[in-house]
Design a protein around this motif. Structure first.
Motif, PDB file in Angstrom:
ATOM      1  N   LEU A 345     123.774  16.259   4.268  1.00  0.00           N
ATOM      2  CA  LEU A 345     122.552  15.491   4.791  1.00  0.00           C
ATOM      3  C   LEU A 345     121.150  15.771   4.077  1.00  0.00           C
ATOM      4  O   LEU A 345     120.624  14.854   3.555  1.00  0.00           O
ATOM      5  N   ASN A 346     120.992  17.124   3.721  1.00  0.00           N
ATOM      6  CA  ASN A 346     119.624  17.498   2.945  1.00  0.00           C
ATOM      7  C   ASN A 346     119.858  16.887   1.460  1.00  0.00           C
ATOM      8  O   ASN A 346     118.597  16.244   1.115  1.00  0.00           O
ATOM      9  N   GLU A 347     120.995  16.938   0.936  1.00  0.00           N
ATOM     10  CA  GLU A 347     120.994  16.516  -0.458  1.00  0.00           C
ATOM     11  C   GLU A 347     120.857  14.850  -0.549  1.00  0.00           C
ATOM     12  O   GLU A 347     120.064  14.678  -1.710  1.00  0.00           O
ATOM     13  N   HIS A 348     121.255  14.406   0.204  1.00  0.00           N
ATOM     14  CA  HIS A 348     121.331  12.708   0.315  1.00  0.00           C
ATOM     15  C   HIS A 348     119.919  12.234   0.531  1.00  0.00           C
ATOM     16  O   HIS A 348     119.266  11.403   0.143  1.00  0.00           O
ATOM     17  N   ALA A 349     119.609  12.995   1.595  1.00  0.00           N
ATOM     18  CA  ALA A 349     117.966  12.808   2.058  1.00  0.00           C
ATOM     19  C   ALA A 349     117.192  12.991   0.630  1.00  0.00           C
ATOM     20  O   ALA A 349     116.121  12.262   0.492  1.00  0.00           O
ATOM     21  N   TRP A 350     116.913  13.908  -0.171  1.00  0.00           N
ATOM     22  CA  TRP A 350     116.461  14.260  -1.100  1.00  0.00           C
ATOM     23  C   TRP A 350     116.576  13.173  -2.255  1.00  0.00           C
ATOM     24  O   TRP A 350     115.691  12.819  -2.790  1.00  0.00           O
ATOM     25  N   HIS A 351     117.855  12.756  -2.447  1.00  0.00           N
ATOM     26  CA  HIS A 351     118.132  11.777  -3.644  1.00  0.00           C
ATOM     27  C   HIS A 351     117.269  10.589  -2.977  1.00  0.00           C
ATOM     28  O   HIS A 351     116.899   9.904  -3.992  1.00  0.00           O
ATOM     29  N   PHE A 352     117.440  10.284  -1.620  1.00  0.00           N
ATOM     30  CA  PHE A 352     116.525   9.150  -1.234  1.00  0.00           C
ATOM     31  C   PHE A 352     115.193   8.803  -1.552  1.00  0.00           C
ATOM     32  O   PHE A 352     114.558   8.138  -2.035  1.00  0.00           O
ATOM     33  N   TYR A 353     114.700  10.195  -1.379  1.00  0.00           N
ATOM     34  CA  TYR A 353     113.244  10.558  -1.546  1.00  0.00           C
ATOM     35  C   TYR A 353     112.810  10.464  -3.239  1.00  0.00           C
ATOM     36  O   TYR A 353     111.915   9.581  -3.468  1.00  0.00           O
ATOM     37  N   GLU A 354     113.773  10.693  -3.917  1.00  0.00           N
ATOM     38  CA  GLU A 354     113.618  10.667  -5.560  1.00  0.00           C
ATOM     39  C   GLU A 354     113.702   9.125  -5.810  1.00  0.00           C
ATOM     40  O   GLU A 354     113.063   8.828  -6.793  1.00  0.00           O
ATOM     41  N   ILE A 355     114.588   8.333  -5.247  1.00  0.00           N
ATOM     42  CA  ILE A 355     114.943   7.198  -6.076  1.00  0.00           C
ATOM     43  C   ILE A 355     114.519   5.860  -5.275  1.00  0.00           C
ATOM     44  O   ILE A 355     114.394   4.717  -5.899  1.00  0.00           O
ATOM     45  N   SER A 356     113.817   6.131  -3.993  1.00  0.00           N
ATOM     46  CA  SER A 356     113.335   5.100  -3.481  1.00  0.00           C
ATOM     47  C   SER A 356     111.937   4.972  -2.892  1.00  0.00           C
ATOM     48  O   SER A 356     111.474   6.054  -2.475  1.00  0.00           O
ATOM     49  N   ASN A 357     111.294   4.042  -2.895  1.00  0.00           N
ATOM     50  CA  ASN A 357     110.046   3.921  -2.161  1.00  0.00           C
ATOM     51  C   ASN A 357     110.043   3.138  -1.023  1.00  0.00           C
ATOM     52  O   ASN A 357     109.005   2.980  -0.327  1.00  0.00           O
ATOM     53  N   LYS A 358     110.997   2.506  -0.520  1.00  0.00           N
ATOM     54  CA  LYS A 358     111.196   1.603   0.439  1.00  0.00           C
ATOM     55  C   LYS A 358     110.914   2.411   1.812  1.00  0.00           C
ATOM     56  O   LYS A 358     111.887   3.638   1.854  1.00  0.00           O
ATOM     57  N   ALA A 359     110.072   1.996   2.682  1.00  0.00           N
ATOM     58  CA  ALA A 359     110.004   2.698   3.903  1.00  0.00           C
ATOM     59  C   ALA A 359     111.250   2.695   4.779  1.00  0.00           C
ATOM     60  O   ALA A 359     111.585   3.875   5.271  1.00  0.00           O
ATOM     61  N   SER A 360     112.241   1.701   4.523  1.00  0.00           N
ATOM     62  CA  SER A 360     113.424   1.902   5.358  1.00  0.00           C
ATOM     63  C   SER A 360     114.331   2.886   4.950  1.00  0.00           C
ATOM     64  O   SER A 360     114.710   3.546   5.648  1.00  0.00           O
ATOM     65  N   ASP A 361     114.272   2.837   3.717  1.00  0.00           N
ATOM     66  CA  ASP A 361     115.164   4.013   3.093  1.00  0.00           C
ATOM     67  C   ASP A 361     114.599   5.446   3.454  1.00  0.00           C
ATOM     68  O   ASP A 361     115.455   6.261   3.632  1.00  0.00           O
ATOM     69  N   LEU A 362     113.373   5.691   3.076  1.00  0.00           N
ATOM     70  CA  LEU A 362     112.564   6.916   3.650  1.00  0.00           C
ATOM     71  C   LEU A 362     112.889   7.213   4.910  1.00  0.00           C
ATOM     72  O   LEU A 362     113.014   8.384   5.395  1.00  0.00           O
ATOM     73  N   GLU A 363     112.727   6.320   5.967  1.00  0.00           N
ATOM     74  CA  GLU A 363     112.826   6.667   7.190  1.00  0.00           C
ATOM     75  C   GLU A 363     114.406   6.939   7.624  1.00  0.00           C
ATOM     76  O   GLU A 363     114.748   7.992   8.054  1.00  0.00           O
ATOM     77  N   THR A 364     115.344   6.314   6.906  1.00  0.00           N
ATOM     78  CA  THR A 364     116.854   6.905   7.007  1.00  0.00           C
ATOM     79  C   THR A 364     116.991   8.210   6.476  1.00  0.00           C
ATOM     80  O   THR A 364     117.703   9.247   7.248  1.00  0.00           O
ATOM     81  N   ALA A 365     116.319   8.509   5.419  1.00  0.00           N
ATOM     82  CA  ALA A 365     116.374   9.858   4.722  1.00  0.00           C
ATOM     83  C   ALA A 365     115.813  10.927   5.690  1.00  0.00           C
ATOM     84  O   ALA A 365     116.210  12.076   5.737  1.00  0.00           O
ATOM     85  N   LEU A 366     114.722  10.620   6.249  1.00  0.00           N
ATOM     86  CA  LEU A 366     113.732  11.480   7.204  1.00  0.00           C
ATOM     87  C   LEU A 366     114.897  11.980   8.522  1.00  0.00           C
ATOM     88  O   LEU A 366     115.127  12.898   9.040  1.00  0.00           O
ATOM     89  N   LYS A 367     115.823  10.792   9.030  1.00  0.00           N
ATOM     90  CA  LYS A 367     116.713  11.183  10.008  1.00  0.00           C
ATOM     91  C   LYS A 367     117.827  12.261   9.595  1.00  0.00           C
ATOM     92  O   LYS A 367     118.096  13.083  10.149  1.00  0.00           O
ATOM     93  N   TRP A 368     118.310  11.786   8.132  1.00  0.00           N
ATOM     94  CA  TRP A 368     119.216  12.892   7.645  1.00  0.00           C
ATOM     95  C   TRP A 368     118.673  14.088   7.610  1.00  0.00           C
ATOM     96  O   TRP A 368     119.235  15.179   7.969  1.00  0.00           O
ATOM     97  N   SER A 369     117.498  14.318   7.067  1.00  0.00           N
ATOM     98  CA  SER A 369     116.832  15.649   6.796  1.00  0.00           C
ATOM     99  C   SER A 369     116.715  16.391   8.214  1.00  0.00           C
ATOM    100  O   SER A 369     116.839  17.341   8.278  1.00  0.00           O
ATOM    101  N   ASN A 370     116.317  15.471   9.052  1.00  0.00           N
ATOM    102  CA  ASN A 370     116.046  16.246  10.574  1.00  0.00           C
ATOM    103  C   ASN A 370     117.202  16.513  11.029  1.00  0.00           C
ATOM    104  O   ASN A 370     117.438  17.847  11.808  1.00  0.00           O
ATOM    105  N   GLN A 371     118.265  15.902  10.890  1.00  0.00           N
ATOM    106  CA  GLN A 371     119.835  16.363  10.988  1.00  0.00           C
ATOM    107  C   GLN A 371     120.274  17.529  10.648  1.00  0.00           C
ATOM    108  O   GLN A 371     120.774  18.396  11.046  1.00  0.00           O
ATOM    109  N   SER A 372     119.674  17.313   9.359  1.00  0.00           N
ATOM    110  CA  SER A 372     120.251  18.835   8.474  1.00  0.00           C
ATOM    111  C   SER A 372     119.775  20.094   9.259  1.00  0.00           C
ATOM    112  O   SER A 372     120.205  21.197   9.076  1.00  0.00           O
ATOM    113  N   ILE A 373     118.330  20.006   9.174  1.00  0.00           N
ATOM    114  CA  ILE A 373     117.493  20.834   9.809  1.00  0.00           C
ATOM    115  C   ILE A 373     118.150  21.517  11.154  1.00  0.00           C
ATOM    116  O   ILE A 373     118.308  22.534  11.748  1.00  0.00           O
TER     117      ILE A 373
END
Length: 443
Positions: A345-373
């Motif tokens: 969850l943390n790894e793919h959240a970081w990858h989305f942060y790296e490769i995308s500037n779309k708000a929808s992608d970043l919101e998805t990444a944020l949910k994954w990151s929160n779940q990892s925590i």
């Protein structure tokens, strides 16, 4: 970042490798070379902690000329090319003639690991060198026994053996495919799924021989064989950007799990995600990552992960009771599966942060990151002293995504938490640097 520790001649960059070789030959020492990059500053800090361990002081000062290089610099690129290294973090133990005696991938704060790897290198310094094999090979030596020894030497230091393995198999007589030892040797060296070596065995060996091989050898060896085939095939698939080979590999991975369908499915999908990210197929990577993580990882709870680990523990083999021990003891061979879910969850959240500037992608990444925590905290926070403030790396990811979403104040708050959590285990420098940049709005 720490640079010295107990290494008086330890440095980040040296203009010429020749200077290290000259010093190595003059002092009758080996060379220790650690290659790092800027992609994981925390990994570099961890390595620095390991190098500073007291246990290394005497061993490395007496036996090694130690150096450190970043693969993003010109010097680092030359070193990586010379020693056939792709990426970092990697530690090499080299003699004065440039022969690699040992290789250790990754970094660790555990100094004893570097001590053990040094001992392996020191134990090999009087053996036949890789350069000796290379000279004989260039002179035309191709006998089966020579090729076996050459393959084993290259494998010993994690260098590719595909071409040599193909040549070895090409020299075998047809009846050799009934030889258990030969088949075992080929499989142990990880023939890639598209290679002649693999296909010759698959279609030429007697029916049932391969199954008999896997059933007759120790489980650890069988797993090592599969892992060698998987890692070598993955490398080739990435180099060639061959999706068909990657899908073929995913099917192979799935089959290795036999009746454990769900585990096999997860392992095969994880492989495809790694492949798609490695070849920078951003669109398909994002699509498949969301399909997998939203379907599996996001539905997990701390309790469900604990149940998975408990079931795996029950399935671990036991050492029978002894006169001084009334109860049997379980042998834990593998890390608990629970850790892979929050790590991914943390790894793919970081990858989305790296490769995308779309708000929808970043919101998805944020949910994954929160779940990892949440999962990590639930599993470890009360039981591991090093994580009583939480997982610093996961909070760092969460803060970065918040920052990219324009939620700067929240990002600063979470990065502050990451810094404090990292201080529990030391070396919070890279997180503190990020925090300063966030506060200044310059990240």
């Amino acid at each position: 970042m720490l640079r010295s520790g107990f290494f008086p001649d330890f440095f980040r960059e040296r203009p010429y490798l020749g200077a290290a070789f000259e010093k190595s030959e003059r002092r009758k020492k080996l060379i220790f070379l650690h290659l790092e990059d800027d992609n994981c500053q925390q990994c570099n800090d961890v390595a620095s902690q390991g190098f500073s361990a007291t246990i290394l002081k005497e061993k490395y000062e007496q036996n090694f000329v130690s150096m450190r290089a970043n693969v993003k610099t010109e010097n680092g690129k030359k070193l990586a090319k010379k020693f056939e290294i792709k990426g970092a973090l990697i530690s090499l133990y080299i003699d004065a003639d440039g022969n690699i005696l040992n290789r250790h991938d990754g970094s660790t704060s555990a100094g004893f690991v570097y001590a053990e790897q040094a001992d392996i290198a020191l134990g090999r310094k009087d053996e036949k060198k890789l350069s000796d094999f290379e000279k004989e090979y260039k002179a035309g030596q191709r006998s089966p026994q020579f090729l076996r020894d050459y393959i084993s030497k290259r494998k010993e230091i994690s260098l590719p053996v595909n071409e040599l393995l193909e040549q070895y198999v090409g020299q075998l007589r047809v009846d050799s495919l009934t030889n258990f030892g030969i088949i075992r040797f080929i499989y142990a060296n990880g023939p890639t799924l598209e290679s002649r070596a693999y296909k010759v065995i698959q279609y030429g060996a007697p029916a049932g021989l391969i199954d008999s091989l896997y059933k007759s050898i120790p489980v650890e060896e069988a797993v090592a064989m599969n892992n060698a085939i998987i890692s070598n095939t993955f490398r080739v698939a990435v180099e060639k950007k061959d999706k068909n080979l990657a899908y073929q590999l995913s099917s192979f991975i799935h089959r290795t799990y036999n009746k454990e369908f769900q585990k096999g499915f997860l392992a095969s999908r994880r492989n495809m995600l790694r492949f798609l990210y490695a070849i920078k197929d951003t669109a398909q990577y994002k699509s498949e990552a969301m399909a997998l993580l939203n379907f599996t990882h996001m539905s997990l709870t701390v309790d469900s992960l604990k149940k998975i680990d408990a079931q795996e523990m029950r399935n671990q083999p036991q050492i029978p009771p002894a006169p001084w021990r009334k109860e049997p003891v379980r042998i834990v061979r593998n890390a608990p599966s629970s850790q892979f879910y929050h790590m991914e969850l943390n790894e793919h959240a970081w990858h989305f942060y790296e490769i995308s500037n779309k708000a929808s992608d970043l919101e998805t990444a944020l949910k994954w990151s929160n779940q990892s925590i949440e999962l990590s905290n639930g599993l470890y926070r009360q039981h591991q002293q090093s994580q009583y403030l939480g997982n610093a790396a996961y909070m760092d990811t969460y803060a970065h995504i918040l920052y990219k979403l324009g939620r700067r104040q929240e990002a600063v708050e979470w990065q502050t938490k990451a810094v404090e959590a990292q201080k529990v285990i030391g070396a919070a420098g890279s997180f503190e640097t990020t925090l300063v940049k966030m506060k200044e709005g310059k990240l």
